[in-house]
Write an enzyme that holds these catalytic residues in place. Structure first.
Site, PDB file in Angstrom:
ATOM      1  N   GLU A   1       0.871  -1.232  -0.062  1.00 54.25           N
ATOM      2  CA  GLU A   1      -0.186  -0.091   0.077  1.00 54.25           C
ATOM      3  C   GLU A   1       0.696   1.264   0.052  1.00 54.25           C
ATOM      4  OE1 GLU A   1      -3.013   0.096   2.892  1.00 54.25           O
ATOM      5  OE2 GLU A   1      -4.144  -1.849   1.957  1.00 54.25           O
TER       6      GLU A   1
ATOM      7  N   GLU B   1      -5.494  -8.401  -0.767  1.00 54.63           N
ATOM      8  CA  GLU B   1      -6.220  -8.044   0.412  1.00 54.63           C
ATOM      9  C   GLU B   1      -7.450  -7.921  -0.075  1.00 54.63           C
ATOM     10  OE1 GLU B   1      -4.776  -5.325   3.405  1.00 54.63           O
ATOM     11  OE2 GLU B   1      -2.862  -5.742   2.814  1.00 54.63           O
TER      12      GLU B   1
END
Length: 374
Positions: free
Chosen positions: A192, A314
């Site tokens: 991320e 995810e």
């Protein structure tokens, strides 16, 4: 070609009615192969996801094998878990692998600043993680530290794990109890990068990724597949920029969580929810299909040979935490609604199997849409 006519039962408000539906199956036109790693798992150092939930230590009275709970490992083996991602998540970009090797009683204790501000004992490190993967018979996906780490740190970690030489790092691994090198199936450069991994732009991260992978070296026969940290939701800028990279890139990560309300600050309850949140949860999880479509479209433009996979590493439901629990532990009860969400997402992943070659539900134990609650 096989053609069958089947009867489908549709229930109308006024009663039952039969409708005739035709289905054609053309066995001469098979679709893409569904990669087993679409059913992958994610284990982050978060709450009781690893500590207590899975790891109790070799000295515990809880039945365990090399510190991992026999009951939990047995349940995961029944699921035939094909792959595990570790150590994060946001945790990955603050994790320094040298803290997790050597005698456990001498490892430094840190604070997990991302999740609950609790002490991180580093009892579970590289050796322990590979013990878990071996017990499960699973492939491994290791997430490197680009945020607070360095290219040198990631390169040395790969050498420690994969080298069969007499180098100082390989000898250190042997001293710590593992003679032969491990196989690292996948290695990610950060996580991320748009958020907790550094709040970078796609262009800045892409250059950092290309620089890092120059130094990430292993023996050719055991080179892992390298994963770049991609975007989330319907943002295609990351997939667009990263799919232009030509060397040492096998996958681009992508994240999307299903939130009933669609509002991050007030997500909705895991139990006791009204019918409207049943409907909104299903509606929001089906957005996964559109998100994959738009990201795959820009990847098709830059990578028409489909050499690069879109790895949804995810995904799952994310609700408000259970009352009375640590808000940083992300503990939520699961219900039939979560099973429906999982089924719908797998159907979407299967439909996009030409690009989606790995997914990792978040997470394995005691966190978010967990397989197991202990």
């Amino acid at each position: 070609m096989i053609k069958k006519t089947i009867l489908a039962l549709s229930i109308a408000a006024s009663g039952a009615a039969f409708a005739q539906v035709s289905v054609t199956i053309d066995a001469a036109k098979p679709g893409p192969v569904i990669n087993k790693n679409i059913y992958g798992q994610f284990a982050e150092h978060l709450g009781t996801g690893i500590y207590e939930g899975m790891w109790v230590g070799p000295e515990s009275k809880v039945p365990n094998t090399k510190g991992w709970r026999n009951d939990v490992v047995g349940a995961l083996k029944d699921l035939h878990v094909p792959l595990v991602r570790w150590p994060g998540g946001c945790f990955a970009d603050e994790y320094h692998w040298r803290d997790g090797i050597g005698p456990r009683d001498k490892r430094p204790v840190k604070v997990n600043t991302n999740w609950g501000g609790v002490e991180e004992s580093n009892a579970v490190g590289t050796h322990e993680f590979f013990d878990l993967a071996e017990q499960l018979g699973a492939e491994v996906y290791v997430n490197g530290n680009l945020g607070t780490g360095s290219n040198q740190e990631m390169a040395e970690w790969l050498e420690y794990m994969t080298s069969d030489s007499k180098s100082t790092l390989a000898e250190l691994r042997r001293k710590n109890g593992h003679e032969k090198p491990w196989k690292v199936d996948y290695f990610a450069v950060g996580n991320e990068a748009w958020g907790c991994g550094g709040e970078m732009s796609p262009q800045h991260y892409a250059q950092l990724y290309k620089t890092a992978t120059v130094f990430l070296k292993t023996p050719p026969a055991v080179r892992p597949k390298f994963i770049a940290s991609g975007g989330n939701d319907n943002d295609t800028t990351w997939s667009d920029e990263l799919s232009k990279i030509k060397n040492k890139i096998d996958g681009i990560s992508f994240h999307y969580y299903t939130i009933p309300t669609g509002v991050w600050e007030k997500k909705g309850a895991a139990t006791g929810f009204a019918e409207d949140q049943w409907i909104s949860t299903v509606k929001n999880t089906l957005k996964m299909d559109d998100h994959i479509k738009v990201n795959a479209a820009v990847m098709d433009k830059n990578d028409p040979q489909k050499k690069i996979g879109l790895f949804v590493d995810e995904w799952g439901t994310w609700y408000d935490v259970e009352p009375g629990t640590n808000t940083g532990f992300l503990f939520q009860q699961n219900s039939l609604r979560d099973a429906v969400v999982a089924a719908l997402n797998f159907n979407i992943f299967h439909a996009h199997a030409d690009r989606v070659r790995m997914t990792n539900i978040a997470q394995m134990v005691n966190v978010l849409q967990a397989m197991i609650l202990t």
